[in-house]
Design a protein around this motif. Structure first.
Motif, PDB file in Angstrom:
ATOM      1  N   ASN A 316       0.819  -1.215   0.000  1.00  0.00           N
ATOM      2  CA  ASN A 316       0.000   0.000   0.000  1.00  0.00           C
ATOM      3  C   ASN A 316       0.853   1.266   0.000  1.00  0.00           C
ATOM      4  N   ILE A 317       1.955   1.221  -0.727  1.00  0.00           N
ATOM      5  CA  ILE A 317       2.863   2.355  -0.842  1.00  0.00           C
ATOM      6  C   ILE A 317       2.917   2.782  -2.305  1.00  0.00           C
ATOM      7  N   GLU A 318       2.596   4.047  -2.561  1.00  0.00           N
ATOM      8  CA  GLU A 318       2.583   4.554  -3.925  1.00  0.00           C
ATOM      9  C   GLU A 318       3.993   4.931  -4.379  1.00  0.00           C
ATOM     10  N   THR A 319       4.375   4.459  -5.540  1.00  0.00           N
ATOM     11  CA  THR A 319       5.570   4.918  -6.230  1.00  0.00           C
ATOM     12  C   THR A 319       5.148   5.283  -7.652  1.00  0.00           C
ATOM     13  N   ARG A 320       6.093   5.817  -8.429  1.00  0.00           N
ATOM     14  CA  ARG A 320       5.740   6.215  -9.792  1.00  0.00           C
ATOM     15  C   ARG A 320       6.967   6.060 -10.676  1.00  0.00           C
ATOM     16  N   TYR A 321       6.732   5.624 -11.909  1.00  0.00           N
ATOM     17  CA  TYR A 321       7.822   5.623 -12.878  1.00  0.00           C
ATOM     18  C   TYR A 321       8.221   7.058 -13.200  1.00  0.00           C
ATOM     19  N   LEU A 322       9.432   7.243 -13.680  1.00  0.00           N
ATOM     20  CA  LEU A 322       9.850   8.559 -14.124  1.00  0.00           C
ATOM     21  C   LEU A 322       8.998   8.995 -15.311  1.00  0.00           C
ATOM     22  N   TRP A 323       9.017  10.316 -15.591  1.00  0.00           N
ATOM     23  CA  TRP A 323       8.282  10.804 -16.757  1.00  0.00           C
ATOM     24  C   TRP A 323       8.787  10.111 -18.028  1.00  0.00           C
ATOM     25  N   MET A 324       7.866   9.662 -18.836  1.00  0.00           N
ATOM     26  CA  MET A 324       8.243   9.087 -20.128  1.00  0.00           C
ATOM     27  C   MET A 324       8.596  10.233 -21.075  1.00  0.00           C
ATOM     28  N   PRO A 325       9.814  10.264 -21.617  1.00  0.00           N
ATOM     29  CA  PRO A 325      10.218  11.388 -22.472  1.00  0.00           C
ATOM     30  C   PRO A 325       9.248  11.604 -23.631  1.00  0.00           C
ATOM     31  N   MET A 326       9.102  12.854 -23.995  1.00  0.00           N
ATOM     32  CA  MET A 326       8.140  13.211 -25.033  1.00  0.00           C
ATOM     33  C   MET A 326       8.467  12.552 -26.372  1.00  0.00           C
ATOM     34  N   HIS A 327       9.750  12.414 -26.695  1.00  0.00           N
ATOM     35  CA  HIS A 327      10.093  11.863 -28.010  1.00  0.00           C
ATOM     36  C   HIS A 327       9.758  10.378 -28.105  1.00  0.00           C
ATOM     37  N   LEU A 328       9.429   9.746 -26.977  1.00  0.00           N
ATOM     38  CA  LEU A 328       9.008   8.342 -26.981  1.00  0.00           C
ATOM     39  C   LEU A 328       7.496   8.185 -26.909  1.00  0.00           C
ATOM     40  N   GLN A 329       6.777   9.293 -26.776  1.00  0.00           N
ATOM     41  CA  GLN A 329       5.322   9.261 -26.669  1.00  0.00           C
ATOM     42  C   GLN A 329       4.700   9.222 -28.063  1.00  0.00           C
TER      43      GLN A 329
END
Length: 376
Positions: A316-329
């Motif tokens: 029950n601990i929230e983590t998050r991936y780093l921002w996905m770079p825009m050039h990969l979106q």
């Protein structure tokens, strides 16, 4: 799933916010006018220092949009933008039908790579158009390489839009983030170091720019007794109630920065025991980060970010991936990108850890338990 959830970066009230909200109700200023807005802007101007004219807006995204409007960005213009960022840094470029050109990060700050930035500028010039702006982000509260980026900006006479959405309280060589750009922005989204529930500010170097920003943010209404409009405007002004929350939050800003930096000290001491985890930290004494989020890189193939995130989630601990770079979106993959994909590399192996200013010792103990399972 056991116990109360540990959030990544929850709002943390200081106690006096309700007083200012009540003032808005008592005076019946429940709209986009009122003393809370004026006083919130003044408190930020005092915090940021000389030549900082603050316009309180509905979001940091709105602030970037208005910054590009103030720089006369139009359809077909090139705007250079850091690729490794949240999508809100780039979307306003498309609002104006301009053309984003993405630039990779360097390894010390994870922000704009000066070499790749200059390559991007030279490409734009080869196409017969000088970029209208450079959007430079201070990611996760870490200032970008200010001296190097500003030198390139001045060399080519291209203005900087400084995206310090995550960097209120951060400094470079003792000077506040939010004061380096020709125009700068800060966000007060609910997960930021302080919040107005939503909202952001545009910071101008000249009062004339603030006056125009306020004009555009209030539907570009002319100074007439009737509703007269000669250009497109927006409903972007912050409400007096949200600004009341901001006034209360400003009273605890320094303590919130201290608490976030103490979280970083906690993680640094913990992660020093790991050979396969690296904590993102200030590269030198020139940089002072608010450590809005504490982020790690997994340096060996012993375990993956997905495995670590899954383990935290199970407790029950929230983590998050780093921002996905825009050039990969998928939204932005057709646009030009300059660099060696360093940002893509760290996206593949990075994770954001709980960093809220209300993180308790009990919460830290649970985080230690999870990470210890992955210790060699």
């Amino acid at each position: 799933m056991e116990g109360q959830k540990i959030w990544l970066s929850p709002p943390h009230m200081g106690g006096s916010e309700l007083k200012y909200i009540q003032n808005a109700f008592d005076t019946n200023w429940i709209s986009q006018y009122g003393s809370n807005i004026d006083e919130f802007e003044k408190s930020l101007e005092n915090c940021l220092g000389e030549n900082s004219f603050v316009t309180a807006l509905s979001s940091g995204t709105a602030a970037i949009h208005l910054a590009l409007r103030l720089l006369n960005v139009e359809e077909g213009d090139f705007v250079i933008c850091q690729s490794f960022t949240f999508v809100a840094s780039a979307n306003p470029i498309l609002y104006l039908k301009a053309v984003p050109v993405f630039v990779d990060s360097e390894s010390s700050t994870w922000n704009l790579c000066p070499n790749a930035l200059e390559d991007a500028i030279k490409y734009c010039l080869s196409q017969g158009k000088k970029p209208k702006a450079i959007i430079a982000v201070s990611l996760y509260g870490m200032p970008f390489m200010v001296d190097e980026v500003l030198e390139i900006s001045r060399k080519y006479e291209i203005p900087i839009v400084e995206d310090s959405a995550e960097a209120l309280g951060s400094k470079y060589k003792g000077k506040a983030c939010g004061t380096f750009g020709d125009l700068s922005i800060i966000s007060f989204n609910g997960n930021k170091i302080i919040t107005t529930s939503g909202g952001g500010i545009l910071i101008s170097r000249h009062k004339s720019d603030k006056d125009r920003a306020v004009y555009l943010a209030t539907q570009a209404k002319e100074d007439e007794d009737f509703y007269s409009h000669s250009e497109v405007g927006y409903n972007y002004r912050m409400s007096n109630i949200s600004a009341g929350i901001g006034r209360g939050q400003m009273e605890v800003l320094e303590n919130r920065i201290k608490q976030r930096r103490e979280n970083h000290d906690f993680y640094q001491e913990l992660i020093n025991e790991f050979e396969n985890i690296e904590l993102f930290s200030e590269p030198s004494e020139d940089f002072y980060s608010n450590y809005w989020l504490n982020t790690i890189l997994l340096n060996e193939n012993v375990f993956t970010k997905e495995e670590l995130k899954y383990e935290f989630s199970g407790s029950n601990i929230e983590t998050r991936y780093l921002w996905m770079p825009m050039h990969l979106q998928s939204l932005y993959k057709e646009y030009k990108f300059f660099g060696n994909n360093y940002s893509g590399t760290i996206f593949d192996k990075g994770l954001c850890l709980p960093s809220g200013s209300s993180l308790t010792n009990d919460c830290k103990g649970k985080i230690v338990e999870i990470l210890t399972k992955f210790k060699n």
